[in-house]
Design a protein around this motif. Structure first.
Motif, PDB file in Angstrom:
ATOM      1  N   CYS A  93      -6.001  -0.958  -3.107  1.00  0.00           N
ATOM      2  CA  CYS A  93      -6.614   0.363  -3.202  1.00  0.00           C
ATOM      3  C   CYS A  93      -7.861   0.325  -2.335  1.00  0.00           C
ATOM      4  CB  CYS A  93      -6.974   0.664  -4.656  1.00  0.00           C
ATOM      5  SG  CYS A  93      -7.949   2.152  -4.846  1.00  0.00           S
ATOM      6  N   PRO A  94      -7.834   1.006  -1.176  1.00  0.00           N
ATOM      7  CA  PRO A  94      -8.957   0.909  -0.238  1.00  0.00           C
ATOM      8  C   PRO A  94     -10.289   1.299  -0.869  1.00  0.00           C
ATOM      9  CG  PRO A  94      -7.090   2.041   0.774  1.00  0.00           C
ATOM     10  CD  PRO A  94      -6.756   1.873  -0.665  1.00  0.00           C
ATOM     11  N   ALA A  95     -10.285   2.232  -1.810  1.00  0.00           N
ATOM     12  CA  ALA A  95     -11.545   2.652  -2.407  1.00  0.00           C
ATOM     13  C   ALA A  95     -11.968   1.712  -3.526  1.00  0.00           C
ATOM     14  CB  ALA A  95     -11.420   4.080  -2.934  1.00  0.00           C
ATOM     15  N   GLY A  96     -11.054   0.878  -3.954  1.00  0.00           N
ATOM     16  CA  GLY A  96     -11.380  -0.054  -5.031  1.00  0.00           C
ATOM     17  C   GLY A  96     -11.389   0.583  -6.411  1.00  0.00           C
ATOM     18  N   THR A  97     -10.737   1.740  -6.564  1.00  0.00           N
ATOM     19  CA  THR A  97     -10.723   2.435  -7.853  1.00  0.00           C
ATOM     20  C   THR A  97      -9.588   1.943  -8.742  1.00  0.00           C
ATOM     21  OG1 THR A  97     -11.454   4.381  -6.651  1.00  0.00           O
ATOM     22  CG2 THR A  97     -10.746   4.728  -8.911  1.00  0.00           C
ATOM     23  N   CYS A  98      -8.413   1.759  -8.126  1.00  0.00           N
ATOM     24  CA  CYS A  98      -7.225   1.449  -8.928  1.00  0.00           C
ATOM     25  C   CYS A  98      -7.166  -0.041  -9.235  1.00  0.00           C
ATOM     26  CB  CYS A  98      -5.964   1.866  -8.176  1.00  0.00           C
ATOM     27  SG  CYS A  98      -5.992   3.573  -7.657  1.00  0.00           S
ATOM     28  N   HIS A  99      -6.734  -0.345 -10.439  1.00  0.00           N
ATOM     29  CA  HIS A  99      -6.528  -1.747 -10.818  1.00  0.00           C
ATOM     30  C   HIS A  99      -5.095  -2.122 -10.481  1.00  0.00           C
ATOM     31  CE1 HIS A  99     -10.357  -1.669 -12.858  1.00  0.00           C
ATOM     32  NE2 HIS A  99     -10.002  -0.512 -13.357  1.00  0.00           N
ATOM     33  N   MET A 100      -4.951  -2.785  -9.359  1.00  0.00           N
ATOM     34  CA  MET A 100      -3.606  -3.102  -8.893  1.00  0.00           C
ATOM     35  C   MET A 100      -3.154  -4.439  -9.460  1.00  0.00           C
ATOM     36  SD  MET A 100      -3.294  -0.566  -6.635  1.00  0.00           S
ATOM     37  CE  MET A 100      -2.173  -0.963  -5.326  1.00  0.00           C
ATOM     38  N   ASN A 101      -2.092  -4.412 -10.240  1.00  0.00           N
ATOM     39  CA  ASN A 101      -1.486  -5.696 -10.608  1.00  0.00           C
ATOM     40  C   ASN A 101       0.025  -5.597 -10.438  1.00  0.00           C
ATOM     41  OD1 ASN A 101      -1.529  -3.870 -12.620  1.00  0.00           O
ATOM     42  ND2 ASN A 101      -2.301  -5.220 -14.203  1.00  0.00           N
ATOM     43  N   PRO A 102       0.454  -5.847  -9.177  1.00  0.00           N
ATOM     44  CA  PRO A 102       1.868  -5.696  -8.854  1.00  0.00           C
ATOM     45  C   PRO A 102       2.719  -6.553  -9.784  1.00  0.00           C
ATOM     46  CG  PRO A 102       0.622  -6.534  -6.960  1.00  0.00           C
ATOM     47  CD  PRO A 102      -0.326  -6.391  -8.059  1.00  0.00           C
ATOM     48  N   THR A 103       3.803  -5.956 -10.254  1.00  0.00           N
ATOM     49  CA  THR A 103       4.662  -6.669 -11.191  1.00  0.00           C
ATOM     50  C   THR A 103       5.800  -7.376 -10.483  1.00  0.00           C
ATOM     51  OG1 THR A 103       5.608  -4.497 -11.570  1.00  0.00           O
ATOM     52  CG2 THR A 103       4.214  -5.377 -13.289  1.00  0.00           C
ATOM     53  N   GLU A 104       6.073  -6.905  -9.246  1.00  0.00           N
ATOM     54  CA  GLU A 104       7.214  -7.532  -8.558  1.00  0.00           C
ATOM     55  C   GLU A 104       6.728  -8.428  -7.429  1.00  0.00           C
ATOM     56  OE1 GLU A 104       9.603  -4.133  -7.273  1.00  0.00           O
ATOM     57  OE2 GLU A 104       8.711  -3.169  -9.001  1.00  0.00           O
ATOM     58  N   TYR A 123      -1.954   6.092   0.607  1.00  0.00           N
ATOM     59  CA  TYR A 123      -0.699   5.910  -0.139  1.00  0.00           C
ATOM     60  C   TYR A 123      -0.001   4.643   0.348  1.00  0.00           C
ATOM     61  CZ  TYR A 123      -0.735  10.501  -2.458  1.00  0.00           C
ATOM     62  OH  TYR A 123      -1.038  11.574  -3.255  1.00  0.00           O
ATOM     63  N   LYS A 124       0.048   4.513   1.690  1.00  0.00           N
ATOM     64  CA  LYS A 124       0.739   3.353   2.268  1.00  0.00           C
ATOM     65  C   LYS A 124       0.056   2.046   1.862  1.00  0.00           C
ATOM     66  CE  LYS A 124       3.723   5.124   5.659  1.00  0.00           C
ATOM     67  NZ  LYS A 124       3.477   6.029   6.810  1.00  0.00           N
ATOM     68  N   ALA A 125      -1.279   2.050   1.858  1.00  0.00           N
ATOM     69  CA  ALA A 125      -2.002   0.834   1.474  1.00  0.00           C
ATOM     70  C   ALA A 125      -1.639   0.421   0.050  1.00  0.00           C
ATOM     71  CB  ALA A 125      -3.498   1.050   1.606  1.00  0.00           C
ATOM     72  N   HIS A 126      -1.532   1.425  -0.842  1.00  0.00           N
ATOM     73  CA  HIS A 126      -1.165   1.120  -2.231  1.00  0.00           C
ATOM     74  C   HIS A 126       0.253   0.563  -2.315  1.00  0.00           C
ATOM     75  CE1 HIS A 126      -4.628   3.678  -3.253  1.00  0.00           C
ATOM     76  NE2 HIS A 126      -4.569   3.163  -4.464  1.00  0.00           N
ATOM     77  N   ILE A 127       1.154   1.201  -1.553  1.00  0.00           N
ATOM     78  CA  ILE A 127       2.568   0.857  -1.695  1.00  0.00           C
ATOM     79  C   ILE A 127       2.920  -0.422  -0.939  1.00  0.00           C
ATOM     80  CG2 ILE A 127       4.918   1.607  -1.157  1.00  0.00           C
ATOM     81  CD1 ILE A 127       3.928   4.496  -1.631  1.00  0.00           C
ATOM     82  N   GLU A 128       2.456  -0.497   0.304  1.00  0.00           N
ATOM     83  CA  GLU A 128       2.889  -1.622   1.131  1.00  0.00           C
ATOM     84  C   GLU A 128       1.995  -2.856   0.968  1.00  0.00           C
ATOM     85  OE1 GLU A 128       3.173   0.188   4.988  1.00  0.00           O
ATOM     86  OE2 GLU A 128       4.759   1.518   4.264  1.00  0.00           O
ATOM     87  N   ASP A 129       0.674  -2.637   0.997  1.00  0.00           N
ATOM     88  CA  ASP A 129      -0.222  -3.792   0.939  1.00  0.00           C
ATOM     89  C   ASP A 129      -0.711  -4.077  -0.471  1.00  0.00           C
ATOM     90  OD1 ASP A 129       0.094  -3.513   3.654  1.00  0.00           O
ATOM     91  OD2 ASP A 129      -1.755  -2.340   3.884  1.00  0.00           O
ATOM     92  N   GLY A 143       0.275  -0.620  -8.490  1.00  0.00           N
ATOM     93  CA  GLY A 143       0.753  -1.662  -7.599  1.00  0.00           C
ATOM     94  C   GLY A 143       2.258  -1.846  -7.579  1.00  0.00           C
ATOM     95  N   GLY A 144       2.977  -0.970  -8.289  1.00  0.00           N
ATOM     96  CA  GLY A 144       4.435  -1.134  -8.338  1.00  0.00           C
ATOM     97  C   GLY A 144       5.180  -0.149  -7.457  1.00  0.00           C
ATOM     98  N   GLY A 145       4.479   0.495  -6.510  1.00  0.00           N
ATOM     99  CA  GLY A 145       5.108   1.514  -5.678  1.00  0.00           C
ATOM    100  C   GLY A 145       6.135   0.949  -4.709  1.00  0.00           C
ATOM    101  N   LYS A 146       7.161   1.756  -4.429  1.00  0.00           N
ATOM    102  CA  LYS A 146       8.181   1.343  -3.452  1.00  0.00           C
ATOM    103  C   LYS A 146       8.086   2.277  -2.244  1.00  0.00           C
ATOM    104  CE  LYS A 146      11.499  -0.143  -6.953  1.00  0.00           C
ATOM    105  NZ  LYS A 146      11.453   0.688  -8.136  1.00  0.00           N
ATOM    106  N   PRO A 147       8.470   1.801  -1.060  1.00  0.00           N
ATOM    107  CA  PRO A 147       8.387   2.639   0.140  1.00  0.00           C
ATOM    108  C   PRO A 147       9.130   3.972  -0.027  1.00  0.00           C
ATOM    109  CG  PRO A 147       8.859   0.375   0.746  1.00  0.00           C
ATOM    110  CD  PRO A 147       8.903   0.419  -0.743  1.00  0.00           C
TER     111      PRO A 147
END
Ligand code: FMN
Ligand code: SF4
Ligand code: FES
Lengths: 545, 168
Positions: free
Chosen positions: A534-545, A525-531, A481-485
């Motif tokens: 994780c569309p598939a629900g696999t990744c545990h997204m916890n954005p730090t910023e 990739y865009k869904a992970h980075i921008e929104d 969840g910490g990806g940048k464009p």
């Protein structure tokens, strides 16, 4: 030994087996063994003895019957009946049913297309012969190819047939086998080597393992024919230590072949000698690369070296060396027996013959399959494979493992051959096919493979050693969840660098899964980075910023 | 008799060294016997300790640094003694797609150890592997060398529990 004597051995064996009214084949390859097929075989033997049917029914251990997911598998010959999921307690019912209606609850006919759609050359004996019996192999025409090559053909004639067949290396790159053999045969040296690459590094592939466990003599015969053709008298089988059963079966096969006089000194009473030794790998993916493999056989760390010079000139201990994959060698005996033109009549214009695939992942019929080159992906996944499990949606198929790529649904009607696969950014690879449904996240898969390459990099050159770590860190960040464009561009740059400046195939192909998932699944990739989802629900997204 | 000689005799007395010595003899004590010999050591003793590496280096007339380099390069070799039981979770592609990373997490939580580690009571070592070649049965976990296919977190927990509580 003369050809008549060889054929007599086969004939006697065949008559012996056909003397039994029923032959019960139990799969004793690794997959079924792990679901206790060894005990099933024992139970069937006991049941035969208990009923006093020893002269009527034969219980025989055979190699892979293909449908690994439904093991233990049992086949009843000559009826051609197949049973799945057999357990020890079924033994009595199976014997009771011989000659009558089959045991319904073990019936396998729902899987019929799995068997009907295949065409077997490499696997023709798998599931039919006892892998530990050389007589059984001879009964199926085994070692006749070697005899013909030795007694009725010249080395140049053998190479001509291989060239004519259009056979290409099955280890991944698809290099024309005839060209490779010609190169080694032209070198002037009293000492040459033949190496069989059975390292099978693609994590998620088991073709070579199954061939070695089910029909080891076929590989030995192919190697001996190769030795004759290129002028080598020594062969090595380099096999993964993680495959203890394959190691045992190939060792047994070598001993039996030597005793019969089809390997070792003065084969078929000619001046040709060919010795084969087994060498164990020790769990390093890079050792599948030919120069690293050679270093490993020499007892050193498996570090690749720049090519040229190619092993065909400067190989094992500095001598000219022919390296081919297990499946490549397994194709050789039938080509010599039936002729190069026969082989060339199967497949597509530039990809001849068949290909063995290990079909796994989210597909109903996982197992070992063989289909002519040019079979479409749809046929493989939906006809042979029986479709995606649990009626989920097909998302993509992975080919070529960590060096390969993913093929999305829009290419399902694509023909499986070397050229078509390259066109969509994937590779044939060694034959591992992993089906994925909409529950798999493509960014996570890319991360999975780059993590693999990162930990398997031998560290000799900087782009691969450092670049894979950087790619991994970027993907890790994105999946957390910490990806940048700007990460997308950075990824593309890094992939390009690692691909073009690495020393060996590992680094050169490591970015492929990343590139191909970016090509077809940029929206993920865009869904992970921008929104940050994780569309598939696999990744545990916890954005730090 | 000097100290080395005594050591050598002690070594020869140990039954388990026979396999190792036979392997080296079979290869004429040539340098290319190294990996095969290390396999033999690991098969006999379960792991490679520094004394066995020294012994192999001396017998094959190779520098210890080279022997050590080879032993650490290949993932199959382990320089740490394994626990009484082993649990190997396959993290190959087919198993990964089938959810083996969750299985691994479950075992880590249950045992409190990470891959490559052994529980403090030395009962269980947790390891990971890259494909056991049984992908048709994914996800695959290997307990004490025995392949178990189509595992779930629940069935793995049960197996691990059995190994942890097993005393003999
Ligand atoms: C990193 C890497 C891993 C490889 N792994 C294997 C392998 O596991 N099995 C194999 O047959 N070839 C593997 N190859 C390809 C071999 O280097 C070589 O091309 C092949 O064995 C040649 O045989 P073929 O012409 O019959 O395909 C690998 C190559 C690279 C770069
Ligand atoms: S590309 Fe990677 S594996 Fe190949 S030599 Fe360089 S560091 Fe080693
Ligand atoms: S990926 Fe786990 S057994 Fe092959």
């Amino acid at each position: 030994m003369t050809i008549e004597e060889l054929q007599d051995i086969g004939k006697i064996e065949k008559e012996k087996q056909e003397g039994f009214k029923y032959r019960i084949h139990v799969c004793v390859a690794a997959g079924c063994l792990s679901s206790q097929s060894g005990l099933v075989k024992e139970a069937l033997e006991k049941e035969v003895a208990r009923r006093g049917l020893e002269s009527w029914a034969l219980v025989k251990g055979v190699g892979c019957l293909g449908l690994c997911t439904a093991g233990p598998m049992v086949a009843i010959e000559p009826d051609g009946l197949l049973y799945q999921g057999v357990s020890v307690s079924d033994a009595s019912d199976i014997l009771e049913a011989l000659g009558g209606p089959p045991v319904n609850r073990l019936d396998c006919s729902a899987h019929l297309p799995f068997f009907a759609r295949q065409r077997k050359i490499v696997l023709e004996n798998c599931g039919h012969i006892d892998p530990e019996s050389i007589e059984d192999y001879v009964a199926e025409g085994g070692y006749e190819g070697l005899y013909n090559a030795l007694r009725t053909m010249t080395p140049a004639g053998v190479i001509e047939q291989i060239t004519k067949s259009g056979l290409r290396g099955r280890g991944g790159a698809g290099f024309p086998t005839g060209l490779k053999w010609t190169a080694v045969s032209k070198t002037k040296s009293n000492v040459k080597f033949v190496i069989c690459n059975a390292d099978e590094g693609d994590p998620g592939a088991f073709m070579d393992r199954s061939v070695l466990e089910s029909d080891p003599h076929r590989v030995l015969e192919g190697m001996a024919i190769a030795g004759l053709a290129v002028g080598a008298n020594y062969g090595f089988v380099y096999v993964r230590a993680e495959y203890p059963l394959a190691v045992k079966r190939i060792r047994t096969a070598i001993a039996r072949a030597e005793r019969l006089g089809v390997l070792g000194r003065n084969i078929f009473n000619t001046t040709f000698s060919f010795d084969v030794t087994v060498r164990l790998g020790a769990g390093a993916f890079v050792c599948g690369e030919e120069t690293a493999l050679i270093a490993s056989i020499e007892g050193r760390r498996g570090s690749p070296r720049p090519r040229p010079p190619f092993p065909s000139e400067l190989g094992l201990w500095g001598y000219p060396t022919l390296i081919n994959n297990v499946e490549t060698f397994a194709n050789v005996p039938p080509i010599i027996r039936k002729g190069g033109a026969w082989f060339a009549s199967i497949g597509t214009e530039k990809s001849k013959g068949t290909k063995v695939f290990a079909l796994a992942g989210r597909v109903n019929n996982t197992g070992l399959i063989e289909a002519p080159m040019g079979t479409t992906l749809r046929e493989i996944v939906f006809d042979i494979g029986g479709g995606v499990t649990g009626d989920r949606k097909f998302k993509a198929i992975l080919t070529g493992g960590p060096s390969g790529g993913c093929i999305p649904a829009q290419f399902l009607d694509m023909s499986m051959d070397y050229e078509s696969l390259a066109q969509v950014g994937a590779i044939m690879g060694s034959g591992g096919l992993i089906v994925m449904d909409d529950s798999s996240c493509m960014v996570d898969v890319a991360k999975f493979f780059i993590e693999f390459c990162m930990s398997e990099s031998c560290g000799k050159c900087v782009p691969c050693r450092v670049g894979t770590v950087q790619i991994y860190n970027l993907l890790k960040r994105i999946t957390e969840g910490g990806g940048k464009p700007s990460d997308i561009e950075l990824l593309e740059e890094l992939c390009d660098l690692v691909k073009n400046t690495s020393l060996c195939g590992l680094g050169q192909t490591a970015p492929n899964p990343v590139l191909s998932t970016m090509r077809y699944f940029m929206d993920e990739y865009k869904a992970h980075i921008e929104d940050k989802v994780c569309p598939a629900g696999t990744c545990h997204m916890n954005p730090t910023e | 008799m000097d100290e080395k000689e005594v050591d050598r005799i002690k070594v020869n007395e140990d039954r388990r060294w026979r396999l190792v010595n036979r392997t080296m003899r079979l290869h004429g004590h040539q340098p290319d016997a190294l990996i095969e010999t290390l396999h033999a050591v690991q098969e006999s003793f379960g792991f490679l300790d520094i004394d066995s590496l020294k012994y192999v280096a001396e017998s094959l007339r190779l520098p210890l640094s080279l022997v050590y380099g080879v032993a650490t390069f290949y993932h199959f070799f382990t320089l740490k003694p394994p626990g009484e039981h082993t649990c190997v979770v396959c993290l190959g592609t087919a198993c990964y797609i089938a959810g083996s990373s969750n299985i691994l997490k479950t075992v880590e939580e249950q045992t409190g150890i990470k891959p490559g580690e052994t529980t403090p009571d030395r009962k269980l070592s947790l390891l990971t592997a890259r494909c056991m070649g049984s992908c048709g049965l994914a996800p695959v976990v290997v307990f004490d060398g025995e392949v178990h296919g189509k595992m779930s977190s629940a069935s793995v927990l049960e197996n691990v529990g059995r190994l942890l509580n097993h005393d003999d």
